[in-house]
Scaffold this motif. Structure first.
Motif, PDB file in Angstrom:
ATOM      1  N   ASP A 155       0.982  -1.161   0.015  1.00 23.82           N
ATOM      2  CA  ASP A 155      -0.136  -0.047   0.281  1.00 23.82           C
ATOM      3  C   ASP A 155       1.006   1.102   0.033  1.00 23.82           C
ATOM      4  O   ASP A 155       1.201   1.689   1.132  1.00 23.82           O
ATOM      5  CB  ASP A 155      -0.806  -0.016   1.272  1.00 23.82           C
ATOM      6  CG  ASP A 155      -2.005   1.089   1.119  1.00 23.82           C
ATOM      7  OD1 ASP A 155      -2.070   1.864   0.204  1.00 23.82           O
ATOM      8  OD2 ASP A 155      -2.668   1.043   2.063  1.00 23.82           O
ATOM      9  N   VAL A 156       1.304   1.784  -1.273  1.00 20.74           N
ATOM     10  CA  VAL A 156       2.180   2.877  -1.362  1.00 20.74           C
ATOM     11  C   VAL A 156       1.506   3.773  -2.077  1.00 20.74           C
ATOM     12  O   VAL A 156       1.146   3.639  -3.180  1.00 20.74           O
ATOM     13  CB  VAL A 156       3.345   2.397  -1.981  1.00 20.74           C
ATOM     14  CG1 VAL A 156       4.572   3.456  -2.118  1.00 20.74           C
ATOM     15  CG2 VAL A 156       4.397   1.247  -1.261  1.00 20.74           C
ATOM     16  N   GLU A 157       1.551   5.170  -1.400  1.00 20.45           N
ATOM     17  CA  GLU A 157       1.004   6.242  -2.351  1.00 20.45           C
ATOM     18  C   GLU A 157       2.032   7.230  -2.603  1.00 20.45           C
ATOM     19  O   GLU A 157       2.961   7.550  -1.733  1.00 20.45           O
ATOM     20  CB  GLU A 157       0.059   6.942  -0.982  1.00 20.45           C
ATOM     21  CG  GLU A 157      -1.175   7.854  -1.373  1.00 20.45           C
ATOM     22  CD  GLU A 157      -1.768   8.294  -0.284  1.00 20.45           C
ATOM     23  OE1 GLU A 157      -1.259   9.452   0.130  1.00 20.45           O
ATOM     24  OE2 GLU A 157      -2.394   7.610   0.695  1.00 20.45           O
ATOM     25  N   LEU A 158       1.984   7.394  -3.951  1.00 16.92           N
ATOM     26  CA  LEU A 158       2.953   8.333  -4.665  1.00 16.92           C
ATOM     27  C   LEU A 158       2.407   9.739  -4.687  1.00 16.92           C
ATOM     28  O   LEU A 158       1.322   9.853  -5.260  1.00 16.92           O
ATOM     29  CB  LEU A 158       3.412   7.698  -5.838  1.00 16.92           C
ATOM     30  CG  LEU A 158       4.136   6.433  -5.851  1.00 16.92           C
ATOM     31  CD1 LEU A 158       4.254   5.891  -7.017  1.00 16.92           C
ATOM     32  CD2 LEU A 158       5.412   6.310  -4.791  1.00 16.92           C
ATOM     33  N   HIS A 159       3.284  10.756  -4.493  1.00 16.52           N
ATOM     34  CA  HIS A 159       2.937  12.022  -4.770  1.00 16.52           C
ATOM     35  C   HIS A 159       4.260  12.630  -5.381  1.00 16.52           C
ATOM     36  O   HIS A 159       5.257  12.470  -4.905  1.00 16.52           O
ATOM     37  CB  HIS A 159       2.468  12.779  -3.604  1.00 16.52           C
ATOM     38  CG  HIS A 159       1.560  12.197  -2.651  1.00 16.52           C
ATOM     39  ND1 HIS A 159       0.108  12.241  -3.094  1.00 16.52           N
ATOM     40  CD2 HIS A 159       1.491  11.166  -1.674  1.00 16.52           C
ATOM     41  CE1 HIS A 159      -0.559  11.934  -2.118  1.00 16.52           C
ATOM     42  NE2 HIS A 159       0.047  11.101  -1.470  1.00 16.52           N
ATOM     43  N   PHE A 160       3.834  13.546  -6.435  1.00 17.90           N
ATOM     44  CA  PHE A 160       4.991  14.242  -7.367  1.00 17.90           C
ATOM     45  C   PHE A 160       4.877  15.554  -7.276  1.00 17.90           C
ATOM     46  O   PHE A 160       3.777  16.128  -7.515  1.00 17.90           O
ATOM     47  CB  PHE A 160       5.092  13.523  -8.494  1.00 17.90           C
ATOM     48  CG  PHE A 160       5.205  12.038  -8.734  1.00 17.90           C
ATOM     49  CD1 PHE A 160       6.729  11.601  -8.807  1.00 17.90           C
ATOM     50  CD2 PHE A 160       4.238  11.074  -8.754  1.00 17.90           C
ATOM     51  CE1 PHE A 160       6.953  10.190  -8.723  1.00 17.90           C
ATOM     52  CE2 PHE A 160       4.615   9.781  -8.657  1.00 17.90           C
ATOM     53  CZ  PHE A 160       5.885   9.424  -8.695  1.00 17.90           C
ATOM     54  N   LEU A 161       6.018  16.311  -7.319  1.00 21.27           N
ATOM     55  CA  LEU A 161       5.992  17.871  -7.648  1.00 21.27           C
ATOM     56  C   LEU A 161       6.493  17.827  -8.982  1.00 21.27           C
ATOM     57  O   LEU A 161       7.411  17.188  -9.515  1.00 21.27           O
ATOM     58  CB  LEU A 161       6.824  18.519  -6.826  1.00 21.27           C
ATOM     59  CG  LEU A 161       6.042  18.549  -5.408  1.00 21.27           C
ATOM     60  CD1 LEU A 161       7.098  19.504  -4.545  1.00 21.27           C
ATOM     61  CD2 LEU A 161       5.199  19.849  -5.431  1.00 21.27           C
ATOM     62  N   GLU A 162       6.016  18.881  -9.952  1.00 23.72           N
ATOM     63  CA  GLU A 162       6.525  18.923 -11.125  1.00 23.72           C
ATOM     64  C   GLU A 162       6.449  17.793 -12.171  1.00 23.72           C
ATOM     65  O   GLU A 162       7.297  17.652 -13.140  1.00 23.72           O
ATOM     66  CB  GLU A 162       8.061  19.454 -11.076  1.00 23.72           C
ATOM     67  CG  GLU A 162       8.539  20.817 -10.139  1.00 23.72           C
ATOM     68  CD  GLU A 162       8.133  21.832 -10.736  1.00 23.72           C
ATOM     69  OE1 GLU A 162       8.551  21.922 -11.995  1.00 23.72           O
ATOM     70  OE2 GLU A 162       7.313  22.597 -10.401  1.00 23.72           O
ATOM     71  N   MET A 163       5.776  16.897 -11.948  1.00 27.24           N
ATOM     72  CA  MET A 163       5.330  15.807 -12.648  1.00 27.24           C
ATOM     73  C   MET A 163       3.710  15.765 -13.110  1.00 27.24           C
ATOM     74  O   MET A 163       3.004  15.740 -12.222  1.00 27.24           O
ATOM     75  CB  MET A 163       5.964  14.565 -12.392  1.00 27.24           C
ATOM     76  CG  MET A 163       5.792  13.437 -13.373  1.00 27.24           C
ATOM     77  SD  MET A 163       7.196  12.334 -13.287  1.00 27.24           S
ATOM     78  CE  MET A 163       6.281  11.144 -12.170  1.00 27.24           C
ATOM     79  N   LYS A 164       3.423  15.546 -14.241  1.00 29.30           N
ATOM     80  CA  LYS A 164       2.142  15.585 -14.529  1.00 29.30           C
ATOM     81  C   LYS A 164       1.744  13.994 -15.475  1.00 29.30           C
ATOM     82  O   LYS A 164       2.434  13.520 -15.697  1.00 29.30           O
ATOM     83  CB  LYS A 164       1.662  16.482 -15.620  1.00 29.30           C
ATOM     84  CG  LYS A 164       2.499  16.486 -16.988  1.00 29.30           C
ATOM     85  CD  LYS A 164       1.974  17.558 -17.708  1.00 29.30           C
ATOM     86  CE  LYS A 164       2.432  17.396 -19.293  1.00 29.30           C
ATOM     87  NZ  LYS A 164       2.247  18.697 -20.346  1.00 29.30           N
TER      88      LYS A 164
END
Lengths: 200, 534
Positions: free
Chosen positions: B172-181
């Motif tokens: 159960d891994v939740e990913l969050h990114f900055l500067e990626m779409k």
């Protein structure tokens, strides 16, 4: 038309998707070699051409460390936290706070034959590290490994100091010289892993 | 035969074409690929891989694929604490272990280890490859540094980013990114790693925070536990970074290519005409069977001894149509009606030989009567007097054309009288087509714009091919006139044998009998085709 076809064939894919699991391998972790001479990061240390001349500076003597720490342990109030540990060719400098009082910094110097000399306190707020992090046997092994692999290079000092550890956390800071002078630095984890080589 | 095939095929084509809309809507619910709209030159992709060991240390591999054979300078930046730096497996010297420069050709994989990026909480952990310096995103502490800044020859554009984070014992891994779409992710079956893909617009640094849910992950076992929950920690971290930089984290999204609501609506809308066609077909089959029974057996039809109303004989014949048995002709009935009213004159003593005189001033009361008169006059005579001897009254070469022309006029008259309507009303099928197309456009389903125009055309073709049927008024008239026709056929043997010349004697009874199958001799002698129907 042919140009268009060739350009089209060479252009980026119009769409992308999550890659298959087999396409991205799992990175591995480095292991500590039994013989420190084989440390992979030492491959980054490339000796300069010194036309066969040896280094002029006296190399650090790692065997002094165990003697110095033994002498420190024999003092009336042996410290458990240090601010500095430096090994040179003929002495070892140990910095710590007297009775553990921050600001009450003393510097002890050990020379073989002279024993441990503890100086007068001076003010300092240098960060400390635990004495338990120091493996007295590592320094001579590390220095021996470097001498065997790079006979034309001398490790002129070995330091353990929070300030000299940069972002690595606590590590050994080994300063290198050859016949031309300063060559660079080797960073070594307390367990003996060579973690980086910084050439001048 | 051809007409029957067309009648069957046209609604099938209508349903098949309109059925593409719900089909595409359902297919759109699958994963949509990510478009690389403006690919950067000099950097085809970046592939990031990271694994976490039981001390919370990351081993990271970043592969740059330039997509060409040009040798370029790559300035390497690793996050603070990064160590054991190699490029394509070779150790490289680096200032304080973090900054190095190498020359690469085509591809290069930068590897290093990074302690301290993982923090453990009571119910999970956070892998933070994101940092802030001077209220800006810290490129050096990101997932990878700014490629356009540190790799020579890269132009501004979209850089595809592929990645995989290995987390032993966590599914159960939740990913969050900055500067990626345009981010997608997939957790591998059985857990252990999560793969992702996205677009780095501009080739700048991309930051990532991975939230590991579940405190029993092997990757966290060797780490000291901090107070609080992982969700609270993530909220704080997110707020701190977003507030400081003004940037917003993006998470992998559920593919938004399709909405099941639209697919359901389109399917339901398609079901309406399908249901209508099926019911209509079943109805026609039943009605056809009833008509066949009626043609062979008058006993199944109730008789009525009086004429229901003053409906034009031709229209009476039309509404009864196949439901009446015996030979019948609406043209014959019309000619007899015109003769009964002395608009034309039928003279002779025998059903096998008579003549019809059409005076120049002859005019009917209805469009169909006038159409019959016009058809009866030879083209050369114009509106002048005409005398026709028969049977046959109609020349065989003109019979089919006359039949078709008069039928069109009679149908138009029946529609005006409310006796007929389209079997598949155009407004119904066209409205359904337009509604489906508009919903498809809203839902972003392909073909929506095309079918908003093509759909009504198909609807028109379907309505035309399937033709017209009796309206409720028409069915009511059919029942009443069928009953009257049955009585005419059964009650008077003279009608069955009567010729056209007897119309003066028999009057409107013969007229309606010709229309309803009760006067086969008169009907046949005046019919353009020499058969019943016309």
């Amino acid at each position: 038309m042919a140009v268009v076809v060739v350009l089209g064939a060479c252009s980026e894919p119009a769409t992308i998707d999550v890659r298959a699991a087999d396409d991205i391998a799992q990175p591995t972790f480095a292991t500590l070699p039994a013989d420190l001479t084989n440390s992979p990061q030492l491959d980054a240390l490339v000796p300069r051409d010194n036309v066969g001349l040896p280094p002029t500076s006296e190399p650090a003597d790692g065997t002094l460390l165990a003697e110095a720490l033994a002498a420190l342990a024999a003092t009336d109030e042996p410290p458990t936290m240090l601010t500095r540990l430096s090994i040179y060719g003929d002495d070892v400098i140990i910095g710590y706070y007297r009775r553990g009082v921050t600001g009450l910094s003393v510097s002890a110097s050990y020379r073989r034959g002279d024993g441990l000399y503890v100086g007068e306190p001076s003010f300092s707020e240098a960060p400390t590290f635990p004495l338990s992090a120091v493996d007295p046997g590592l320094a001579p092994r590390m220095l021996d490994a470097l001498r065997r692999r790079f006979p034309e290079i001398a490790v002129v000092s070995v330091d353990m100091d929070v300030g000299l550890s940069y972002d690595f956390g606590l590590c050994w800071y080994l300063r290198l010289e050859d016949a031309r002078g300063g060559l660079g630095t080797v960073f070594v984890d307390p367990d003996g892993t060579v973690i980086a080589v910084d050439l001048n | 035969m051809l007409r029957r095939v067309v009648r069957i095929l046209t609604p099938v084509v209508f349903v098949a074409v309109m059925g593409l809309l719900p089909l595409l809507a359902w297919l759109d619910l699958g994963v949509e690929p990510i478009d690389v709209g403006n690919p950067a030159d000099g950097l085809r992709s970046i592939t990031w891989a990271g694994a976490i060991n039981d001390e919370g240390r990351l081993s990271i591999a970043i592969t740059y694929d330039t997509g060409d054979d040009i040798t370029r300078d790559l300035d390497i930046r690793v996050p603070p604490g990064g160590r054991l730096l190699t490029v394509d497996g070779d150790a490289v010297p680096a200032d304080i272990g973090r900054y190095a420069s190498v020359r690469i050709t085509s591809t290069a994989t930068v590897r290093f280890e990074l302690p301290g990026a993982v923090t453990r909480y009571r119910d999970g952990g956070i892998v933070a490859l994101a940092g802030v310096t001077n209220d800006s995103i810290d490129s050096d502490r990101a997932l990878f540094p700014c490629a356009i800044c540190y790799l020579d020859g890269v132009t501004y554009g979209d850089v595809p980013v592929y990645g995989r984070l290995f987390v032993d014992g966590s599914d159960d891994v939740e990913l969050h990114f900055l500067e990626m779409k345009s981010i997608r992710s997939e957790t591998d079956p059985g857990g252990g790693s999560v793969r992702f893909v996205g677009i780095d617009p501009g080739g700048t640094a991309v930051s990532m925070v991975a939230v590991l849910h579940g405190g029993d992950s092997a990757a966290l076992a060797g780490l000291a536990m901090r107070d609080g929950s992982v969700d609270d920690a993530w909220d704080r971290l997110r707020t701190d970074i977003e507030d400081a930089t003004g940037e917003r984290f993006n998470a992998p999204v559920v593919p938004d290519g399709g909405n099941p609501v639209f697919a359901i609506i389109l399917t339901a809308l398609l079901g309406v005409p399908v249901l209508y066609f099926v019911v209509r077909a079943l109805w026609d089959v039943g009605a056809g069977a009833a008509a066949r029974r009626a043609r062979t057996d008058d006993s199944s039809v109730l008789s009525a001894t009086t004429r229901p109303d003053d409906l034009e004989p031709a229209l009476a014949g039309l509404v009864v149509g196949d439901a009446g048995c015996g030979k019948q002709s609406v043209v014959a009935a019309t000619l007899l009606e015109l003769a009964r009213r002395n608009v034309i004159e039928v003279s002779g003593d025998d059903a096998r030989r008579f003549s019809i005189c059409v005076p120049a001033e002859a005019r009917g009361h209805t469009k169909f009567e006038n159409a019959v008169l016009t058809a009866l006059r030879p083209v050369t005579s114009g509106t002048g007097p005409t005398e026709v001897t028969g049977p046959p009254v109609w020349h065989s070469s003109q019979a089919a054309l006359v039949d078709k022309t008069l039928q069109r006029v009679l149908f138009a008259e029946a529609r005006r009288a409310g006796l007929l309507r389209g079997r598949v009303p155009f407004l119904f099928s066209a409205g359904t087509a337009v509604a489906m197309s508009v919903i498809a456009i809203i839902a972003g389903v392909g073909l929506g714009w095309a079918l908003v125009f093509v759909g009504p055309l198909l609807a028109m073709a379907t309505s035309a091919a399937i033709g017209q049927g009796l309206s409720a008024k028409g069915r009511s008239a059919r029942d009443r006139w069928s009953a009257y026709g049955a009585w005419l056929r059964k009650s008077d043997a003279q009608l069955a044998r009567a010729g056209a010349h007897e119309v003066k004697t028999l009057g409107d009874t013969l007229v309606y009998a010709a229309a309803l199958g009760g006067a086969p001799v008169a009907a046949e002698s005046l019919s353009p085709t020499g058969r019943a129907k016309a």
